[in-house]
Structure formats: C-alpha cells, structure tokens
Write a protein that holds these residues in place. Sequence first.
Motif, PDB file in Angstrom:
ATOM      1  N   MET A   1      43.608  83.312  51.653  1.00 13.70           N
ATOM      2  CA  MET A   1      42.164  83.025  51.425  1.00 13.70           C
ATOM      3  C   MET A   1      41.643  83.704  49.892  1.00 13.70           C
ATOM      4  SD  MET A   1      38.912  83.251  53.587  1.00 13.70           S
ATOM      5  CE  MET A   1      38.680  85.054  53.746  1.00 13.70           C
ATOM      6  N   ILE A   2      41.792  84.902  50.059  1.00 15.91           N
ATOM      7  CA  ILE A   2      41.384  85.723  48.882  1.00 15.91           C
ATOM      8  C   ILE A   2      42.034  85.232  47.570  1.00 15.91           C
ATOM      9  CG2 ILE A   2      41.523  88.171  47.923  1.00 15.91           C
ATOM     10  CD1 ILE A   2      41.133  89.083  50.811  1.00 15.91           C
ATOM     11  N   LEU A   3      43.360  84.961  47.443  1.00 14.22           N
ATOM     12  CA  LEU A   3      43.730  84.492  46.515  1.00 14.22           C
ATOM     13  C   LEU A   3      43.463  83.242  45.917  1.00 14.22           C
ATOM     14  CD1 LEU A   3      47.559  85.946  46.800  1.00 14.22           C
ATOM     15  CD2 LEU A   3      45.863  86.713  45.641  1.00 14.22           C
ATOM     16  N   MET A   4      43.403  82.041  46.914  1.00 12.95           N
ATOM     17  CA  MET A   4      43.358  80.852  46.588  1.00 12.95           C
ATOM     18  C   MET A   4      41.688  80.630  46.094  1.00 12.95           C
ATOM     19  SD  MET A   4      43.178  77.710  49.635  1.00 12.95           S
ATOM     20  CE  MET A   4      44.635  78.207  50.084  1.00 12.95           C
ATOM     21  N   HIS A   5      40.813  81.412  46.601  1.00 16.64           N
ATOM     22  CA  HIS A   5      39.439  81.221  46.167  1.00 16.64           C
ATOM     23  C   HIS A   5      39.023  82.332  45.269  1.00 16.64           C
ATOM     24  CE1 HIS A   5      39.086  77.888  48.857  1.00 16.64           C
ATOM     25  NE2 HIS A   5      39.537  78.683  49.938  1.00 16.64           N
ATOM     26  N   ASP A   6      39.823  83.448  44.855  1.00 17.77           N
ATOM     27  CA  ASP A   6      39.367  84.144  43.891  1.00 17.77           C
ATOM     28  C   ASP A   6      38.067  85.117  44.676  1.00 17.77           C
ATOM     29  OD1 ASP A   6      41.143  83.819  41.839  1.00 17.77           O
ATOM     30  OD2 ASP A   6      39.863  82.217  41.077  1.00 17.77           O
ATOM     31  N   TYR A   7      38.169  85.464  45.913  1.00 18.21           N
ATOM     32  CA  TYR A   7      37.352  86.273  46.412  1.00 18.21           C
ATOM     33  C   TYR A   7      37.713  87.751  46.144  1.00 18.21           C
ATOM     34  CZ  TYR A   7      35.966  82.348  49.440  1.00 18.21           C
ATOM     35  OH  TYR A   7      35.449  81.201  49.828  1.00 18.21           O
ATOM     36  N   PRO A   8      36.591  88.761  45.998  1.00 14.41           N
ATOM     37  CA  PRO A   8      36.976  90.106  45.725  1.00 14.41           C
ATOM     38  C   PRO A   8      37.693  90.664  47.036  1.00 14.41           C
ATOM     39  CG  PRO A   8      34.469  89.845  46.353  1.00 14.41           C
ATOM     40  CD  PRO A   8      35.134  88.364  46.118  1.00 14.41           C
ATOM     41  N   LEU A   9      38.538  91.569  46.746  1.00 17.37           N
ATOM     42  CA  LEU A   9      39.164  92.332  47.938  1.00 17.37           C
ATOM     43  C   LEU A   9      38.205  93.103  49.075  1.00 17.37           C
ATOM     44  CD1 LEU A   9      41.966  94.188  46.191  1.00 17.37           C
ATOM     45  CD2 LEU A   9      42.055  92.130  47.629  1.00 17.37           C
ATOM     46  N   LYS A  10      36.979  93.394  48.393  1.00 18.83           N
ATOM     47  CA  LYS A  10      36.175  94.177  49.360  1.00 18.83           C
ATOM     48  C   LYS A  10      35.275  93.238  50.433  1.00 18.83           C
ATOM     49  CE  LYS A  10      32.466  94.024  46.178  1.00 18.83           C
ATOM     50  NZ  LYS A  10      31.208  94.770  45.374  1.00 18.83           N
ATOM     51  N   MET A  11      35.739  91.844  50.278  1.00 19.98           N
ATOM     52  CA  MET A  11      35.232  90.815  51.021  1.00 19.98           C
ATOM     53  C   MET A  11      35.516  91.184  52.525  1.00 19.98           C
ATOM     54  SD  MET A  11      35.719  86.656  51.298  1.00 19.98           S
ATOM     55  CE  MET A  11      36.609  86.683  52.811  1.00 19.98           C
ATOM     56  N   VAL A  12      36.872  91.523  52.833  1.00 20.38           N
ATOM     57  CA  VAL A  12      37.207  91.935  54.180  1.00 20.38           C
ATOM     58  C   VAL A  12      36.499  92.820  54.898  1.00 20.38           C
ATOM     59  CG1 VAL A  12      39.458  91.174  53.529  1.00 20.38           C
ATOM     60  CG2 VAL A  12      39.188  93.462  53.250  1.00 20.38           C
ATOM     61  N   GLU A  13      35.935  93.748  53.967  1.00 26.35           N
ATOM     62  CA  GLU A  13      34.767  94.618  54.744  1.00 26.35           C
ATOM     63  C   GLU A  13      33.452  94.446  54.800  1.00 26.35           C
ATOM     64  OE1 GLU A  13      35.824  98.087  52.100  1.00 26.35           O
ATOM     65  OE2 GLU A  13      37.636  98.450  53.038  1.00 26.35           O
ATOM     66  N   HIS A  14      33.009  93.340  54.390  1.00 30.14           N
ATOM     67  CA  HIS A  14      31.579  92.828  54.585  1.00 30.14           C
ATOM     68  C   HIS A  14      31.357  92.411  56.087  1.00 30.14           C
ATOM     69  CE1 HIS A  14      31.544  91.119  50.140  1.00 30.14           C
ATOM     70  NE2 HIS A  14      31.563  92.365  50.166  1.00 30.14           N
ATOM     71  N   ARG A  33      40.241  96.998  52.637  1.00 24.91           N
ATOM     72  CA  ARG A  33      40.506  96.190  51.291  1.00 24.91           C
ATOM     73  C   ARG A  33      42.027  96.835  50.754  1.00 24.91           C
ATOM     74  NH1 ARG A  33      35.816  98.303  47.398  1.00 24.91           N
ATOM     75  NH2 ARG A  33      34.650  98.936  49.126  1.00 24.91           N
ATOM     76  N   THR A  34      42.199  97.976  51.234  1.00 23.21           N
ATOM     77  CA  THR A  34      43.784  98.580  51.056  1.00 23.21           C
ATOM     78  C   THR A  34      44.904  97.931  51.576  1.00 23.21           C
ATOM     79  OG1 THR A  34      42.495 100.703  50.762  1.00 23.21           O
ATOM     80  CG2 THR A  34      44.994 100.764  50.917  1.00 23.21           C
ATOM     81  N   THR A  35      44.318  97.623  52.921  1.00 19.85           N
ATOM     82  CA  THR A  35      45.648  96.500  53.628  1.00 19.85           C
ATOM     83  C   THR A  35      45.650  95.167  52.786  1.00 19.85           C
ATOM     84  OG1 THR A  35      45.071  97.838  55.512  1.00 19.85           O
ATOM     85  CG2 THR A  35      46.168  95.543  55.807  1.00 19.85           C
ATOM     86  N   ALA A  36      44.230  94.639  52.481  1.00 24.39           N
ATOM     87  CA  ALA A  36      44.418  93.271  51.677  1.00 24.39           C
ATOM     88  C   ALA A  36      45.201  93.336  50.348  1.00 24.39           C
ATOM     89  CB  ALA A  36      42.864  92.825  51.462  1.00 24.39           C
ATOM     90  N   ARG A  37      44.946  94.390  49.638  1.00 24.77           N
ATOM     91  CA  ARG A  37      45.661  94.679  48.479  1.00 24.77           C
ATOM     92  C   ARG A  37      47.288  95.037  48.713  1.00 24.77           C
ATOM     93  NH1 ARG A  37      47.800  98.318  45.244  1.00 24.77           N
ATOM     94  NH2 ARG A  37      47.283  98.414  42.811  1.00 24.77           N
ATOM     95  N   ARG A  38      47.576  95.676  49.775  1.00 27.34           N
ATOM     96  CA  ARG A  38      49.138  95.804  49.892  1.00 27.34           C
ATOM     97  C   ARG A  38      49.690  94.430  50.466  1.00 27.34           C
ATOM     98  NH1 ARG A  38      48.916  99.416  54.021  1.00 27.34           N
ATOM     99  NH2 ARG A  38      48.921  97.986  55.404  1.00 27.34           N
ATOM    100  N   ASP A  39      48.934  93.735  51.067  1.00 24.48           N
ATOM    101  CA  ASP A  39      49.434  92.447  51.555  1.00 24.48           C
ATOM    102  C   ASP A  39      49.558  91.492  50.325  1.00 24.48           C
ATOM    103  OD1 ASP A  39      49.787  93.429  54.148  1.00 24.48           O
ATOM    104  OD2 ASP A  39      47.819  92.194  54.807  1.00 24.48           O
ATOM    105  N   ILE A  40      48.492  91.599  49.468  1.00 28.86           N
ATOM    106  CA  ILE A  40      48.610  90.700  48.117  1.00 28.86           C
ATOM    107  C   ILE A  40      50.080  91.252  47.423  1.00 28.86           C
ATOM    108  CG2 ILE A  40      47.466  90.012  46.273  1.00 28.86           C
ATOM    109  CD1 ILE A  40      44.790  90.067  47.825  1.00 28.86           C
ATOM    110  N   MET A  41      49.922  92.246  47.334  1.00 32.81           N
ATOM    111  CA  MET A  41      51.163  92.682  46.281  1.00 32.81           C
ATOM    112  C   MET A  41      52.479  92.506  47.059  1.00 32.81           C
ATOM    113  SD  MET A  41      49.641  93.927  43.712  1.00 32.81           S
ATOM    114  CE  MET A  41      51.063  94.536  42.886  1.00 32.81           C
ATOM    115  N   SER A  42      52.398  92.592  48.316  1.00 38.27           N
ATOM    116  CA  SER A  42      53.801  92.122  49.077  1.00 38.27           C
ATOM    117  C   SER A  42      54.136  90.654  48.873  1.00 38.27           C
ATOM    118  CB  SER A  42      53.580  92.453  50.398  1.00 38.27           C
ATOM    119  OG  SER A  42      54.612  91.845  51.153  1.00 38.27           O
TER     120      SER A  42
END
Length: 195
Positions: A1-14, A33-42
Amino acid sequence: MILMHDYPLKMVEHEGFRDFTRSLQPLFKPISRTTARRDIMSMYEIGRASLLIMLGKVQGRIAITSDMWTANNQKRGYMTVTSHFIDDSWQLQSRLLRFMYVSCPHNAKNLSTALMNSLLDWNVDKKLSTLILDNCSTNNSMIDILLGRLSPSSLIMNGRLFNMRCAVHILNLIVKSGLDVIEFGIEMIHDSVAF
C-alpha cells in the motif's frame, strides 16, 4: 500500500492508521516505519534478483533509455535508466533499472560514469543494442565517453548505431517552435473567446 500509493513511511505510525488497522483486526501488531522500510527494501531486493535473472535470460539485445533533469529550486540532478527488451514470449518488456541522484557538475564525465555504473550493476553492458537520449550537447559527449568504455565488439556494427535520438524530444522541439510562430494568433483567439 505504501509503495502503490506513494504514502510516507511514517504513515504506519499515525494514530488514525493504527486505529483503522485495529478496527479491522484487534490482534494486528502495529509496525514502525523502520520495519516498513526494511520490508520495502526486502521487496526491492527480491524484485531486483528476479529482474537480474530475467535480464540474464534475454537472448537478444537490450535498448536503454535515459533521461536527466534538474530540480529547479535545489540544483539537484536526477537520472533514470530504463531497459527495453523482448522476452521469451516475444513480449516487449520495459523495466526501470535505476532512478538516481547525480552529483554536480552534470557534465558528460559524471553522467557517463553514473550511466556506466548502472549498466555494469545490472550486467547489461555486453547486451546493449542502443542508447536513447535527448538532443543535449552533453549527451553527445557522454556517448563518446561510453563508446570508449564499452567493448566495440559487443555493440551492433561496432557502436555505429549505438546512439538513437529521442523522437519524442525532437517532436516536442518542433511543436514548441511551431507554437512560437503562431503565439500571437493564439493569444488573439484566446482574447476573443474570453470577450
């Protein structure tokens, strides 16, 4: 969802997002957001490995398009490198290989180094058919540098067909020149319609 819609990583902490996910599944453990970033990089690494395999299986040649632009307010340069090839099913494939920051100055040497590093990084330097660029004088010099770094025997006709001009860029220049000629007439028509 973050990649598909270009949402900021910090959205998961809102708090609103966390309330929403809690309402869907109360047992869902929120991520940082660290976990989200790690998952995206994976996901990127898995996609990159898959694309490397796909590019390695290409029997024919690979055409590359590249474009460079500078952000006006920051004087920061960015380059894209896109591959185009025919796969085993005879389908045209286009894949973005790199979107990268290019440090100043944006001269032929720096641009050719950035592009060459991308070609080497993706192992496509021996499978090139053409490089499609716009009609910038820097690009002409960049082509000369690249031809000096690439093996002529790996290129079609020893590189004589390596550089292709971007037809869209040429068409854009023609249309702009034509519109400049009739600009006064267009303004008069615009004013009369507005009146």
